[in-house]
Enzyme design. Sequence first.
Site, PDB file in Angstrom:
ATOM      1  N   ALA A  54       0.855  -1.184   0.000  1.00  0.00           N
ATOM      2  CA  ALA A  54       0.000   0.000   0.000  1.00  0.00           C
ATOM      3  C   ALA A  54       0.890   1.233   0.000  1.00  0.00           C
ATOM      4  O   ALA A  54       2.033   1.174   0.450  1.00  0.00           O
ATOM      5  CB  ALA A  54      -0.899  -0.015   1.230  1.00  0.00           C
ATOM      6  N   THR A  55       0.368   2.316  -0.521  1.00  0.00           N
ATOM      7  CA  THR A  55       1.257   3.454  -0.704  1.00  0.00           C
ATOM      8  C   THR A  55       0.881   4.670   0.134  1.00  0.00           C
ATOM      9  O   THR A  55       1.245   4.733   1.289  1.00  0.00           O
ATOM     10  CB  THR A  55       1.368   3.817  -2.197  1.00  0.00           C
ATOM     11  OG1 THR A  55       0.055   3.870  -2.765  1.00  0.00           O
ATOM     12  CG2 THR A  55       2.171   2.783  -2.947  1.00  0.00           C
ATOM     13  N   THR A  56       0.112   5.646  -0.360  1.00  0.00           N
ATOM     14  CA  THR A  56       0.079   6.966   0.270  1.00  0.00           C
ATOM     15  C   THR A  56      -1.186   7.220   1.089  1.00  0.00           C
ATOM     16  O   THR A  56      -2.298   7.026   0.605  1.00  0.00           O
ATOM     17  CB  THR A  56       0.229   8.060  -0.803  1.00  0.00           C
ATOM     18  OG1 THR A  56       1.409   7.790  -1.565  1.00  0.00           O
ATOM     19  CG2 THR A  56       0.362   9.428  -0.169  1.00  0.00           C
ATOM     20  N   LYS A  87      -7.138   1.166   2.292  1.00  0.00           N
ATOM     21  CA  LYS A  87      -5.996   1.431   3.177  1.00  0.00           C
ATOM     22  C   LYS A  87      -6.378   2.247   4.395  1.00  0.00           C
ATOM     23  O   LYS A  87      -5.527   2.481   5.260  1.00  0.00           O
ATOM     24  CB  LYS A  87      -4.903   2.180   2.406  1.00  0.00           C
ATOM     25  CG  LYS A  87      -4.505   1.550   1.090  1.00  0.00           C
ATOM     26  CD  LYS A  87      -3.530   2.441   0.344  1.00  0.00           C
ATOM     27  CE  LYS A  87      -3.316   1.939  -1.069  1.00  0.00           C
ATOM     28  NZ  LYS A  87      -2.397   2.822  -1.811  1.00  0.00           N
TER      29      LYS A  87
END
Length: 282
Positions: A54-56, A87
């Site tokens: 997962a990123t931002t 997320k």
Amino acid sequence: MASHRDLPAGLVDRLFHNSGNSSFTEFVSSYAPDLLPVRDEVLATPIGDQVPHATTIVAATFAGGVAMAGDRRATSGNMISQRDVQKVFRTDDYSVMGIAGTASTGIEMARLYRVELEHYEKMEGRTLSVNGKANRLATMIRGNLGMAMQGLVVVPLFAAYDPDDDEGRIFSYDVAGGPYERERFDAIGSGSIFARGSLKKLYRDGAGADDTAITLIQALYDAADDDSATGGPDVTRKIWPIVSLIDADGFRRLTDEEVSGYVEQMLEARMIAPDGPIAPLR
């Protein structure tokens, strides 16, 4: 594993009714540790980029509350592994958690943390303070340190409404725990440097919930503009960022219709100014 029916009555009462422990994870680890995710095993080889990440995630306070938003992209190395991953998670009625890093481990941690808070409330008859919630999450992150050293890193962002001060609060973490309280706003993940720069430009003290939600969406868009691992709003597939608000009325996740309206408003403005709003110098 033996059923509780096979145990002596006194032992069952001690384990389940008078455990004296308001921590769900500590209770399970003492009675049935095999039911918990194993955190101390050593992998033969690091597998960091082989699993989805997962990123931002971005968060910002507003007048009387706090907002958190996350993009929807998960990546495995240079590949997009999922376009609609979640997320940002409600952890109780007045708190929210966003994850960056290994997606599966982060989702598992968010779910376990929610049970941890529910268990404490049932055992103690009250909720943890905001500082208590932040510290409980730090303990769980610290328990994942062995896996983090093998590349399965999870770095959450935690936000909660504090009824004592009628304000939102934000906490960030490192792989060894933390927590570190952040003022006004923060961002985590691969696109965080760009999102944080956008928030520095657009954040306004005392802004309302709607303006703060738009600010977070703008920050995610700026992150996606410069970070390939961060996904922007997918207009064709109708995949929108997840945006959650918490204030005195509790947790509320914005509907897709609400978020799409904000996105449409932003994209119309970006057609004229592709780099987004300009912050006044004076």
